[in-house]
Design a protein around this motif. Structure first.
Motif, PDB file in Angstrom:
ATOM      1  N   TYR A   1      90.187   9.886 101.821  1.00  0.00           N
ATOM      2  CA  TYR A   1      90.468   8.631 102.503  1.00  0.00           C
ATOM      3  C   TYR A   1      89.239   7.719 102.499  1.00  0.00           C
ATOM      4  CZ  TYR A   1      91.693   5.401 106.213  1.00  0.00           C
ATOM      5  OH  TYR A   1      91.930   4.279 106.941  1.00  0.00           O
ATOM      6  N   VAL A   2      88.089   8.261 102.805  1.00  0.00           N
ATOM      7  CA  VAL A   2      86.859   7.467 102.825  1.00  0.00           C
ATOM      8  C   VAL A   2      86.509   7.008 101.421  1.00  0.00           C
ATOM      9  CG1 VAL A   2      84.385   7.573 103.293  1.00  0.00           C
ATOM     10  CG2 VAL A   2      85.999   8.530 104.911  1.00  0.00           C
ATOM     11  N   TYR A   3      86.707   7.873 100.439  1.00  0.00           N
ATOM     12  CA  TYR A   3      86.432   7.501  99.051  1.00  0.00           C
ATOM     13  C   TYR A   3      87.369   6.382  98.608  1.00  0.00           C
ATOM     14  CZ  TYR A   3      85.174   8.176  94.169  1.00  0.00           C
ATOM     15  OH  TYR A   3      84.722   7.978  92.909  1.00  0.00           O
ATOM     16  N   LEU A   4      88.627   6.463  98.978  1.00  0.00           N
ATOM     17  CA  LEU A   4      89.598   5.433  98.640  1.00  0.00           C
ATOM     18  C   LEU A   4      89.267   4.120  99.343  1.00  0.00           C
ATOM     19  CD1 LEU A   4      92.294   4.825  97.179  1.00  0.00           C
ATOM     20  CD2 LEU A   4      93.417   5.439  99.312  1.00  0.00           C
ATOM     21  N   MET A   5      88.830   4.178 100.588  1.00  0.00           N
ATOM     22  CA  MET A   5      88.453   2.963 101.303  1.00  0.00           C
ATOM     23  C   MET A   5      87.227   2.304 100.677  1.00  0.00           C
ATOM     24  SD  MET A   5      90.495   2.108 103.612  1.00  0.00           S
ATOM     25  CE  MET A   5      91.963   2.800 102.897  1.00  0.00           C
ATOM     26  N   SER A   6      86.293   3.095 100.170  1.00  0.00           N
ATOM     27  CA  SER A   6      85.128   2.500  99.509  1.00  0.00           C
ATOM     28  C   SER A   6      85.522   1.847  98.186  1.00  0.00           C
ATOM     29  CB  SER A   6      84.039   3.543  99.303  1.00  0.00           C
ATOM     30  OG  SER A   6      84.505   4.562  98.444  1.00  0.00           O
ATOM     31  N   ILE A   7      86.478   2.420  97.474  1.00  0.00           N
ATOM     32  CA  ILE A   7      86.965   1.787  96.240  1.00  0.00           C
ATOM     33  C   ILE A   7      87.689   0.488  96.565  1.00  0.00           C
ATOM     34  CG2 ILE A   7      88.612   2.031  94.338  1.00  0.00           C
ATOM     35  CD1 ILE A   7      87.884   4.963  94.231  1.00  0.00           C
TER      36      ILE A   7
ATOM     37  N   MET B   1      80.333   5.385  97.946  1.00  0.00           N
ATOM     38  CA  MET B   1      81.134   6.268  97.102  1.00  0.00           C
ATOM     39  C   MET B   1      80.322   7.462  96.636  1.00  0.00           C
ATOM     40  SD  MET B   1      83.228   3.417  94.908  1.00  0.00           S
ATOM     41  CE  MET B   1      83.370   4.475  93.517  1.00  0.00           C
ATOM     42  N   VAL B   2      79.097   7.218  96.225  1.00  0.00           N
ATOM     43  CA  VAL B   2      78.243   8.314  95.750  1.00  0.00           C
ATOM     44  C   VAL B   2      77.883   9.250  96.896  1.00  0.00           C
ATOM     45  CG1 VAL B   2      75.975   8.824  94.778  1.00  0.00           C
ATOM     46  CG2 VAL B   2      77.359   7.028  93.799  1.00  0.00           C
ATOM     47  N   LEU B   3      77.637   8.694  98.063  1.00  0.00           N
ATOM     48  CA  LEU B   3      77.291   9.521  99.212  1.00  0.00           C
ATOM     49  C   LEU B   3      78.432  10.450  99.602  1.00  0.00           C
ATOM     50  CD1 LEU B   3      75.127  10.039 101.388  1.00  0.00           C
ATOM     51  CD2 LEU B   3      76.311   8.359 102.771  1.00  0.00           C
ATOM     52  N   PHE B   4      79.655   9.951  99.605  1.00  0.00           N
ATOM     53  CA  PHE B   4      80.764  10.820  99.972  1.00  0.00           C
ATOM     54  C   PHE B   4      81.122  11.794  98.863  1.00  0.00           C
ATOM     55  CE2 PHE B   4      81.337   8.492 103.787  1.00  0.00           C
ATOM     56  CZ  PHE B   4      81.835   9.459 104.632  1.00  0.00           C
ATOM     57  N   PHE B   5      80.822  11.432  97.612  1.00  0.00           N
ATOM     58  CA  PHE B   5      80.955  12.422  96.548  1.00  0.00           C
ATOM     59  C   PHE B   5      79.966  13.559  96.757  1.00  0.00           C
ATOM     60  CE2 PHE B   5      79.417  13.977  92.447  1.00  0.00           C
ATOM     61  CZ  PHE B   5      80.571  14.627  92.026  1.00  0.00           C
ATOM     62  N   LEU B   6      78.763  13.225  97.168  1.00  0.00           N
ATOM     63  CA  LEU B   6      77.761  14.251  97.437  1.00  0.00           C
ATOM     64  C   LEU B   6      78.163  15.121  98.622  1.00  0.00           C
ATOM     65  CD1 LEU B   6      74.945  15.333  96.679  1.00  0.00           C
ATOM     66  CD2 LEU B   6      74.048  13.791  98.396  1.00  0.00           C
TER      67      LEU B   6
ATOM     68  N   TYR C   1      69.684  17.800  91.781  1.00  0.00           N
ATOM     69  CA  TYR C   1      69.995  16.929  90.655  1.00  0.00           C
ATOM     70  C   TYR C   1      70.832  15.731  91.092  1.00  0.00           C
ATOM     71  CZ  TYR C   1      68.394  20.607  87.531  1.00  0.00           C
ATOM     72  OH  TYR C   1      67.651  21.541  86.885  1.00  0.00           O
ATOM     73  N   VAL C   2      71.832  15.959  91.895  1.00  0.00           N
ATOM     74  CA  VAL C   2      72.690  14.863  92.354  1.00  0.00           C
ATOM     75  C   VAL C   2      71.905  13.900  93.234  1.00  0.00           C
ATOM     76  CG1 VAL C   2      74.737  14.314  93.712  1.00  0.00           C
ATOM     77  CG2 VAL C   2      74.802  16.187  92.112  1.00  0.00           C
ATOM     78  N   MET C   3      71.065  14.400  94.112  1.00  0.00           N
ATOM     79  CA  MET C   3      70.255  13.517  94.957  1.00  0.00           C
ATOM     80  C   MET C   3      69.254  12.722  94.131  1.00  0.00           C
ATOM     81  SD  MET C   3      71.140  13.418  98.052  1.00  0.00           S
ATOM     82  CE  MET C   3      69.731  12.707  98.839  1.00  0.00           C
ATOM     83  N   THR C   4      68.723  13.314  93.068  1.00  0.00           N
ATOM     84  CA  THR C   4      67.809  12.588  92.189  1.00  0.00           C
ATOM     85  C   THR C   4      68.511  11.417  91.532  1.00  0.00           C
ATOM     86  OG1 THR C   4      66.596  14.624  91.756  1.00  0.00           O
ATOM     87  CG2 THR C   4      66.262  12.804  90.226  1.00  0.00           C
ATOM     88  N   PHE C   5      69.710  11.634  91.022  1.00  0.00           N
ATOM     89  CA  PHE C   5      70.463  10.540  90.416  1.00  0.00           C
ATOM     90  C   PHE C   5      70.869   9.514  91.467  1.00  0.00           C
ATOM     91  CE2 PHE C   5      71.362  13.718  87.035  1.00  0.00           C
ATOM     92  CZ  PHE C   5      70.686  13.042  86.039  1.00  0.00           C
ATOM     93  N   TYR C   6      71.162   9.964  92.669  1.00  0.00           N
ATOM     94  CA  TYR C   6      71.534   9.066  93.750  1.00  0.00           C
ATOM     95  C   TYR C   6      70.383   8.139  94.116  1.00  0.00           C
ATOM     96  CZ  TYR C   6      73.061   7.686  98.408  1.00  0.00           C
ATOM     97  OH  TYR C   6      73.406   6.980  99.517  1.00  0.00           O
ATOM     98  N   VAL C   7      69.191   8.676  94.211  1.00  0.00           N
ATOM     99  CA  VAL C   7      68.017   7.869  94.537  1.00  0.00           C
ATOM    100  C   VAL C   7      67.697   6.906  93.398  1.00  0.00           C
ATOM    101  CG1 VAL C   7      65.527   8.000  94.938  1.00  0.00           C
ATOM    102  CG2 VAL C   7      67.063   9.525  96.159  1.00  0.00           C
TER     103      VAL C   7
END
Length: 93
Positions: A8-14, A34-39, A59-65
């Protein structure tokens, strides 16, 4: 937590990314959300299934930053050269 909440949160961000397209900053905030809720979803699944490998989070946090830094540098560059953060002014010659 319920899995429906994450979707739901991911859909609301889209939806917010689609509806609010005038300012670059608001688009970047929607993308970061979107990236934060994917994480968070990734962390939830790894903790739920008992996987103790936390290298994936690094790895995911590195790409996020890196994504956040690149987005902010584009926004600063755009404000310096165009005077505002409207997306429509970026495509005018």
């Amino acid at each position: 937590m319920n899995l429906f909440f994450f979707f739901y949160v991911y859909l609301m961000s889209i939806i917010s990314l689609i509806l609010i397209r005038s300012h670059l900053f608001l688009c970047l905030v929607s993308l970061e959300f979107m990236v934060l809720f994917f994480l968070f979803l990734l962390i939830y699944y790894c903790l739920y299934f008992g996987n103790s490998n936390f290298y994936l989070f690094v790895y995911v946090m590195t790409f996020y930053v890196c994504e956040g830094v690149l987005g902010l540098s584009v926004m600063v560059h755009m404000i310096r050269f165009h005077g505002n953060d409207y997306i429509n002014s970026m495509f005018l010659w």
